[in-house]
Design a protein around this motif. Structure first.
Motif, PDB file in Angstrom:
ATOM      1  N   ARG A   1       0.875  -1.184   0.000  1.00 54.99           N
ATOM      2  CA  ARG A   1       0.000   0.000   0.000  1.00 54.99           C
ATOM      3  C   ARG A   1       0.913   1.235   0.000  1.00 54.99           C
ATOM      4  O   ARG A   1       1.504   1.581   1.018  1.00 54.99           O
ATOM      5  CB  ARG A   1      -0.908   0.002   1.223  1.00 54.99           C
ATOM      6  N   PHE A   2       1.011   1.871  -1.157  1.00 57.31           N
ATOM      7  CA  PHE A   2       1.896   3.034  -1.308  1.00 57.31           C
ATOM      8  C   PHE A   2       1.102   4.290  -0.971  1.00 57.31           C
ATOM      9  O   PHE A   2       0.008   4.521  -1.525  1.00 57.31           O
ATOM     10  CB  PHE A   2       2.458   3.124  -2.722  1.00 57.31           C
ATOM     11  N   VAL A   3       1.629   5.117  -0.092  1.00 53.21           N
ATOM     12  CA  VAL A   3       0.938   6.311   0.382  1.00 53.21           C
ATOM     13  C   VAL A   3       1.888   7.509   0.285  1.00 53.21           C
ATOM     14  O   VAL A   3       3.039   7.438   0.740  1.00 53.21           O
ATOM     15  CB  VAL A   3       0.459   6.151   1.844  1.00 53.21           C
ATOM     16  N   VAL A   4       1.393   8.612  -0.311  1.00 53.41           N
ATOM     17  CA  VAL A   4       2.146   9.875  -0.314  1.00 53.41           C
ATOM     18  C   VAL A   4       1.759  10.644   0.939  1.00 53.41           C
ATOM     19  O   VAL A   4       0.607  11.059   1.102  1.00 53.41           O
ATOM     20  CB  VAL A   4       1.852  10.707  -1.576  1.00 53.41           C
ATOM     21  N   VAL A   5       2.713  10.820   1.840  1.00 58.23           N
ATOM     22  CA  VAL A   5       2.446  11.501   3.102  1.00 58.23           C
ATOM     23  C   VAL A   5       2.621  13.008   2.959  1.00 58.23           C
ATOM     24  O   VAL A   5       1.877  13.788   3.550  1.00 58.23           O
ATOM     25  CB  VAL A   5       3.378  10.948   4.205  1.00 58.23           C
ATOM     26  N   SER A   6       3.582  13.446   2.176  1.00 60.74           N
ATOM     27  CA  SER A   6       3.805  14.883   1.978  1.00 60.74           C
ATOM     28  C   SER A   6       4.195  15.125   0.532  1.00 60.74           C
ATOM     29  O   SER A   6       4.819  14.276  -0.116  1.00 60.74           O
ATOM     30  CB  SER A   6       4.904  15.405   2.924  1.00 60.74           C
ATOM     31  N   ARG A   7       3.790  16.266   0.026  1.00 62.33           N
ATOM     32  CA  ARG A   7       4.083  16.616  -1.370  1.00 62.33           C
ATOM     33  C   ARG A   7       4.547  18.063  -1.394  1.00 62.33           C
ATOM     34  O   ARG A   7       3.820  18.976  -0.980  1.00 62.33           O
ATOM     35  CB  ARG A   7       2.841  16.434  -2.232  1.00 62.33           C
ATOM     36  N   ALA A   8       5.754  18.298  -1.860  1.00 59.99           N
ATOM     37  CA  ALA A   8       6.304  19.654  -1.938  1.00 59.99           C
ATOM     38  C   ALA A   8       5.876  20.275  -3.260  1.00 59.99           C
ATOM     39  O   ALA A   8       6.351  19.869  -4.328  1.00 59.99           O
ATOM     40  CB  ALA A   8       7.831  19.626  -1.824  1.00 59.99           C
ATOM     41  N   ASP A   9       4.964  21.238  -3.194  1.00 66.51           N
ATOM     42  CA  ASP A   9       4.514  21.916  -4.409  1.00 66.51           C
ATOM     43  C   ASP A   9       5.492  23.040  -4.741  1.00 66.51           C
ATOM     44  O   ASP A   9       5.207  24.221  -4.572  1.00 66.51           O
ATOM     45  CB  ASP A   9       3.095  22.463  -4.219  1.00 66.51           C
ATOM     46  N   VAL A  10       6.678  22.649  -5.206  1.00 59.38           N
ATOM     47  CA  VAL A  10       7.726  23.608  -5.566  1.00 59.38           C
ATOM     48  C   VAL A  10       8.342  23.161  -6.885  1.00 59.38           C
ATOM     49  O   VAL A  10       8.135  22.029  -7.344  1.00 59.38           O
ATOM     50  CB  VAL A  10       8.828  23.686  -4.481  1.00 59.38           C
ATOM     51  N   THR A  11       9.076  24.071  -7.474  1.00 55.86           N
ATOM     52  CA  THR A  11       9.865  23.765  -8.671  1.00 55.86           C
ATOM     53  C   THR A  11      11.334  23.863  -8.304  1.00 55.86           C
ATOM     54  O   THR A  11      11.768  24.864  -7.713  1.00 55.86           O
ATOM     55  CB  THR A  11       9.540  24.739  -9.818  1.00 55.86           C
ATOM     56  N   ALA A  12      12.101  22.847  -8.633  1.00 57.37           N
ATOM     57  CA  ALA A  12      13.540  22.828  -8.311  1.00 57.37           C
ATOM     58  C   ALA A  12      14.304  22.296  -9.517  1.00 57.37           C
ATOM     59  O   ALA A  12      13.752  21.577 -10.357  1.00 57.37           O
ATOM     60  CB  ALA A  12      13.807  21.964  -7.079  1.00 57.37           C
TER      61      ALA A  12
END
Length: 520
Positions: free
Chosen positions: A377-388
């Motif tokens: 069960r793959f879960v995204v806990v945090s997502r950085a809405d940035v461009t790098a």
């Protein structure tokens, strides 16, 4: 290396840092030092001598100029009026050129190295009665003959006598010839000559510079001796470097240079030692890599060969089973070769090609690709809405490798968490599993090539996955590290890609850092 060559106090080693022309560096440096010192002493001495001689000539010419002025004043004043003997200030024009010449000679008291004579009609007529300390011009017949020929030629273009240099077999003179005439005897020609013995006047200066030359030669010899020992001591690290490099072989890179002092040569010795350290590590890694590659390739080859030797061509089931096994082993060798190629090019500058990447979208893409890795069960806990600025393909490769590692060490149906975040100017991409974790004794070695955990051995892993992740992180100027979940957060381990947040364009974060820390 002998002690004499080592401390710079013995004979030069015939082979020490020899140039293609045959001369050693020590000899060439010595030649340069001696040449520069000799040139400096010569230029200084020649300049000083020229300035002193010019000063002497200037003083002589100044005295000769005053002598001309004195003759002209005497000529213009005239003689005492014989009709008024009680009035000495009464003057009348000169009536006799001979009297004027005698008066001119009497009024000139010659100094050291100076002489005065007067000519009348081309013949010497008068000279000083007292010539103590002066020079006798009339004893130099060559000079007298030359002065007799001068006559009324004053050697000038404007009518004003000028000093000139006359050299005879006796000495060198600096003189002025002043033509004298009186109105009462227009046909008579007189000449007053004031001369200095220039050779005698400059002899003192020349003696000083002869002494200077002797002292300079002694100083040059002293500088040469001192420079020989100093250059020898300075070149000691170079000779040690040469001898060390000669002793270094492919099988023995343990030689090091003793670092003495804190100068540039000591820095050179330290740099060479650092280079030898890197070479030793590189050769060690290369030998280890070759041993490991040989072992890893030897195993599937042995398996394939053994099954082929035991294959029964008439048994279709045996042929199909052997074929499947051979293809599986070939696939494993192909993966090994691909991983080795990746590690081999990791140090190239074009290994990564950074470009602006939407980290949030990259996180979602990795999640979608991870679903095919296994029943987790793959879960995204945090997502950085940035461009790098990162290489999206290499980061995806590393991130999926961490996810594959998490699947390998966790049970089916367990949860694998992943996330991206920006903290402290760093871009953090992480994966957490619920597996048994990494034993403490293996934590320091998990990023080494061909190091395999227990599951890798069971599942025939080559032990190159995490080293590839570390290489990709290093190519971005970052690192990968392992950390454990907070106490009470459950089992498992967290792998974090810690990258510099280059070209960051901030956006909104879906999950707070506190929640991220909880899940990590």
């Amino acid at each position: 290396m002998s002690s004499a060559a080592g401390d710079g106090h013995g004979a030069a080693d015939p082979a020490e840092t020899r140039s293609p022309g045959g001369a050693t560096v020590r000899v060439r440096l010595m030649a340069a030092v001696v040449a520069l010192t000799a040139t400096a002493l010569t230029v200084a001495g020649a300049t000083g001598l020229a300035l002193q001689l010019r000063d002497v000539d200037a003083r002589i010419d100044e005295s000769l100029t005053r002598a001309v002025a004195a003759v002209r004043v005497l000529e213009a004043e005239g003689q005492a009026d014989p009709s008024a003997p009680t009035e000495p200030e009464a003057r009348v024009p000169w009536t006799s050129l001979d009297v004027l010449l005698r008066k001119a000679v009497e009024s000139r008291i010659p100094g050291e190295h100076e002489g005065v004579v007067a000519f009348l009609g081309g013949e010497m007529k008068w000279r000083p009665a007292d010539e103590t300390g002066a020079i006798r011009l009339d004893t130099d017949r060559e000079l007298m003959a030359w002065l007799a020929d001068v006559g009324s030629d004053d050697g000038t273009d404007s009518g004003a006598p000028r000093p000139r240099t006359v050299t005879t077999g006796t000495t060198e003179y600096r003189l002025v010839a002043v033509p004298v005439r009186v109105d009462a005897q227009p046909a008579a020609e007189g000449l007053v000559v004031v001369a200095f013995d220039r050779s005698a006047a400059t002899a003192g200066v020349r003696r000083i510079f002869l002494t200077y030359s002797a002292v300079g030669l002694f100083a040059l010899a002293a500088v040469s001796v001192v420079a020989w020992f100093v250059v020898g001591r300075m070149l000691r690290p170079v000779r040690m470097l040469r001898d060390t490099v000669r002793r270094v072989t492919e099988s023995d890179l343990s030689e090091r240079i003793a670092v003495l002092g804190k100068d540039d040569l000591a820095d050179l010795a330290g740099s060479v030692n650092a280079m030898l350290d890197r070479l030793e590590r590189a050769f060690g890694s290369q030998r280890e890599l070759l041993d490991d590659v040989g072992h890893e390739l030897r195993t599937p080859l042995t398996i394939v060969r053994g099954h082929l030797e035991l294959l029964d061509p008439s048994d279709a089931a045996d042929v199909r089973a052997t074929q499947a096994l051979a293809l599986d082993e070939l696939d494993r060798m192909q993966r090994l070769v691909d991983d080795l190629v990746t590690l081999a090019i990791a140090d190239r500058p074009d290994f990564v090609r950074p470009a602006p990447v939407d980290v949030g979208r990259l996180t979602d893409d990795v999640l979608e690709k991870a679903r095919a890795l296994g029943e987790r069960r793959f879960v995204v806990v945090s997502r950085a809405d940035v461009t790098a600025r990162v290489d999206a393909q290499r980061i995806t490769q590393a991130w999926l490798q961490l996810l594959a590692n998490a699947v390998r060490f966790s049970a089916p149906g367990s949860t694998v968490r992943l996330g991206s975040e920006v903290a402290g100017g760093r871009l953090l991409l992480w994966v957490r599993d619920e597996g048994p974790g990494v034993p403490p004794e293996q934590e320091a070695r998990i990023f080494e090539r061909f190091h395999r955990g227990r599951a890798d051995r069971v599942q025939h892993g080559a032990g190159l996955g995490l080293p590839i992740v570390a290489a990709i992180a290093a190519a971005h100027g970052g690192r990968v590290f392992l950390e454990h979940p907070p106490p009470g957060a459950g089992p498992g381990v967290v792998f974090v890609l810690d990258l510099p947040a280059v070209g960051l364009v901030a956006g909104a974060s879906d999950v707070s850092l506190e929640l991220v820390e909880q899940h990590r």
